[in-house]
Design a protein around this motif. Structure first.
Motif, mmCIF file in Angstrom:
data_model
loop_
_atom_site.group_PDB
_atom_site.id
_atom_site.type_symbol
_atom_site.label_atom_id
_atom_site.label_comp_id
_atom_site.label_asym_id
_atom_site.label_seq_id
_atom_site.Cartn_x
_atom_site.Cartn_y
_atom_site.Cartn_z
ATOM 1 N N GLY A 1 0.566 -1.549 -0.293
ATOM 2 C CA GLY A 1 0.297 0.331 -0.167
ATOM 3 C C GLY A 1 0.902 1.423 -0.077
ATOM 4 N N THR A 2 2.499 1.305 -0.126
ATOM 5 C CA THR A 2 3.092 2.585 -0.202
ATOM 6 C C THR A 2 3.482 3.177 -1.653
ATOM 7 N N SER A 3 2.938 2.826 -3.174
ATOM 8 C CA SER A 3 2.848 3.182 -3.684
ATOM 9 C C SER A 3 1.531 2.860 -4.942
ATOM 10 N N GLY A 4 1.327 3.381 -5.854
ATOM 11 C CA GLY A 4 0.595 2.988 -7.223
ATOM 12 C C GLY A 4 -1.022 2.791 -6.838
ATOM 13 N N ILE A 5 -1.086 1.558 -7.362
ATOM 14 C CA ILE A 5 -2.377 1.445 -7.229
ATOM 15 C C ILE A 5 -3.185 0.934 -5.458
ATOM 16 N N GLY A 6 -2.292 0.321 -4.841
ATOM 17 C CA GLY A 6 -2.590 0.442 -3.743
ATOM 18 C C GLY A 6 -2.355 0.969 -3.359
ATOM 19 N N LEU A 7 -1.236 2.449 -2.407
ATOM 20 C CA LEU A 7 -1.488 3.552 -2.310
ATOM 21 C C LEU A 7 -3.019 4.774 -2.549
ATOM 22 N N ALA A 8 -3.138 4.243 -3.723
ATOM 23 C CA ALA A 8 -4.404 4.876 -4.069
ATOM 24 C C ALA A 8 -5.689 4.438 -3.226
ATOM 25 N N THR A 9 -6.158 3.190 -4.230
ATOM 26 C CA THR A 9 -6.896 2.168 -2.875
ATOM 27 C C THR A 9 -6.741 2.788 -1.667
ATOM 28 N N ALA A 10 -5.373 2.408 -0.973
ATOM 29 C CA ALA A 10 -5.692 2.384 0.818
ATOM 30 C C ALA A 10 -6.147 4.475 1.490
ATOM 31 N N LYS A 11 -5.718 4.794 0.631
ATOM 32 C CA LYS A 11 -6.475 6.767 0.655
ATOM 33 C C LYS A 11 -8.130 6.304 0.261
ATOM 34 N N ALA A 12 -8.101 5.913 -0.858
ATOM 35 C CA ALA A 12 -9.958 6.125 -0.729
ATOM 36 C C ALA A 12 -10.823 4.863 0.389
ATOM 37 N N PHE A 13 -9.928 3.841 0.892
ATOM 38 C CA PHE A 13 -11.205 3.736 2.042
ATOM 39 C C PHE A 13 -10.841 4.077 3.057
ATOM 40 N N ALA A 14 -10.091 4.986 3.010
ATOM 41 C CA ALA A 14 -9.633 6.344 4.242
ATOM 42 C C ALA A 14 -10.833 7.160 3.818
ATOM 43 N N ASP A 15 -10.929 7.661 3.243
ATOM 44 C CA ASP A 15 -11.199 8.399 2.331
ATOM 45 C C ASP A 15 -13.042 8.164 3.319
ATOM 46 N N GLU A 16 -13.350 7.152 3.156
ATOM 47 C CA GLU A 16 -14.807 6.754 2.757
ATOM 48 C C GLU A 16 -14.890 6.351 4.310
ATOM 49 N N GLY A 17 -13.827 5.996 5.470
ATOM 50 C CA GLY A 17 -14.179 6.237 6.558
ATOM 51 C C GLY A 17 -13.704 4.825 6.994
ATOM 52 N N ALA A 18 -13.103 4.047 6.154
ATOM 53 C CA ALA A 18 -12.480 2.982 7.019
ATOM 54 C C ALA A 18 -11.030 2.661 8.006
ATOM 55 N N SER A 19 -11.081 2.023 8.784
ATOM 56 C CA SER A 19 -9.332 2.340 9.348
ATOM 57 C C SER A 19 -8.425 0.647 8.856
ATOM 58 N N VAL A 20 -7.366 1.212 8.385
ATOM 59 C CA VAL A 20 -7.207 0.991 6.923
ATOM 60 C C VAL A 20 -5.605 0.426 7.415
ATOM 61 N N PHE A 21 -4.983 -0.759 7.085
ATOM 62 C CA PHE A 21 -3.544 -1.224 7.886
ATOM 63 C C PHE A 21 -3.221 -1.138 6.477
ATOM 64 N N ILE A 22 -1.555 -0.847 5.667
ATOM 65 C CA ILE A 22 -1.467 -0.986 4.752
ATOM 66 C C ILE A 22 0.269 -1.657 5.019
ATOM 67 N N THR A 23 0.937 -2.160 4.431
ATOM 68 C CA THR A 23 1.792 -3.156 4.717
ATOM 69 C C THR A 23 3.167 -2.009 3.853
ATOM 70 N N GLY A 24 4.576 -2.718 3.373
ATOM 71 C CA GLY A 24 5.314 -2.203 2.351
ATOM 72 C C GLY A 24 6.736 -2.952 2.878
ATOM 73 N N ARG A 25 7.311 -2.986 1.984
ATOM 74 C CA ARG A 25 9.134 -3.562 2.386
ATOM 75 C C ARG A 25 9.533 -2.002 2.980
ATOM 76 N N ARG A 26 9.551 -1.127 2.998
ATOM 77 C CA ARG A 26 10.656 -0.506 3.218
ATOM 78 C C ARG A 26 10.029 0.915 4.140
ATOM 79 N N GLN A 27 10.915 1.049 5.793
ATOM 80 C CA GLN A 27 9.862 1.804 6.332
ATOM 81 C C GLN A 27 9.839 2.948 6.434
ATOM 82 N N GLU A 28 10.806 3.302 5.501
ATOM 83 C CA GLU A 28 10.511 4.543 5.307
ATOM 84 C C GLU A 28 9.794 4.841 3.753
#
Length: 250
Positions: free
Chosen positions: A15-42
């Protein structure tokens, strides 16, 4: 915003870039509690700030089962159930048949097939009955691409996970669908085509082959994912939804 996912718990891997990032943001904008993953902490920290709302980042590589366990441990610390899993983490590199190595094969299948399999399997104890699972496949699941056979094979496998898992999970009324994006404007696409300058010409050529006359945007894929996750798609199960401007329909 309609806040149609208000009170819902959503997991988005990759969920840190591209489709995953856009989708996580869309879910959050619609009120969801969202957990995302990514390999790099930064990169993960940057994505969390960009998404806003109720979002938590969990560092991990979904090809590693211990990292998947850590993801669901983090979810369970705050929530009793999960409503939506978007198993999106994946990737690949172009490699012609004569150059394919065991390492290339292993890493691509570990990320795109093993990772998706165990992301969903390990979510089962937390998944709510009637939950929605969306898998990221690709137009390559049905369409040949030069020097892309290993990646394409992984995405065909992902598509077939959806067909089989709807049978495994029917007693719990958990829907499983696959989203298959076409050529989409992402940093990963630029990397695949050898950098932004070289990619520009390739993307222009590919756009000329798409009936819609252009390549897709991550936000357009995100809208399709949210549809599949929503009650509006309550009788949609086991499908492969192409979001590709008509590319593979001709």
């Amino acid at each position: 915003m309609t806040k149609k996912f208000n009170g819902k718990v959503v997991v988005v891997t990759g969920g840190t870039s591209g489709i995953g990032l856009a989708t996580a943001k869309a879910f959050a904008d619609e009120g969801a509690s969202v957990f995302i993953t990514g390999r790099r902490q930064e990169t993960l920290d940057t994505a969390v700030k960009a998404i806003g709302g109720r979002v938590i980042g969990v560092q991990g590589d979904m090809a590693k089962l211990a990292d998947i366990d850590r993801l669901y441990d983090a979810v369970q610390q705050q929530h009793a159930q999960i409503d939506v899993v978007f198993a999106n983490a994946g990737g690949g590199e172009m490699m012609p048949l004569g150059a394919i190595t065991e390492e290339h094969y292993q890493s691509t299948f570990d990320t795109n097939v093993k990772g998706v399999l165990f992301t969903v399997q390990k979510a089962l104890p937390l998944l709510k009955d009637g939950a929605s699972v969306i898998l990221t496949s690709s137009t390559t699941s049905i369409s040949g691409t030069p020097a892309f056979s290993v990646y394409s094979a992984t995405k065909a496998a992902v598509r077939n996970f959806a067909r089989n898992w709807i049978l495994d999970l029917k007693d719990r009324r958990i829907r499983v669908n696959a989203i298959s994006p076409g050529v989409t404007e992402t940093a990963g696409l630029d990397h695949l085509f050898g950098g932004s300058e070289q990619a520009a010409g390739t993307k222009d050529y590919l756009a000329s082959l798409i009936p819609a006359g252009r390549i897709g945007q991550p936000e357009e894929i995100a809208k399709a994912v949210l549809f599949l996750a929503s009650n509006e798609a309550s009788f949609v199960n086991g499908v492969e939804l192409f979001v590709d401007g008509g590319q593979v329909q001709i």
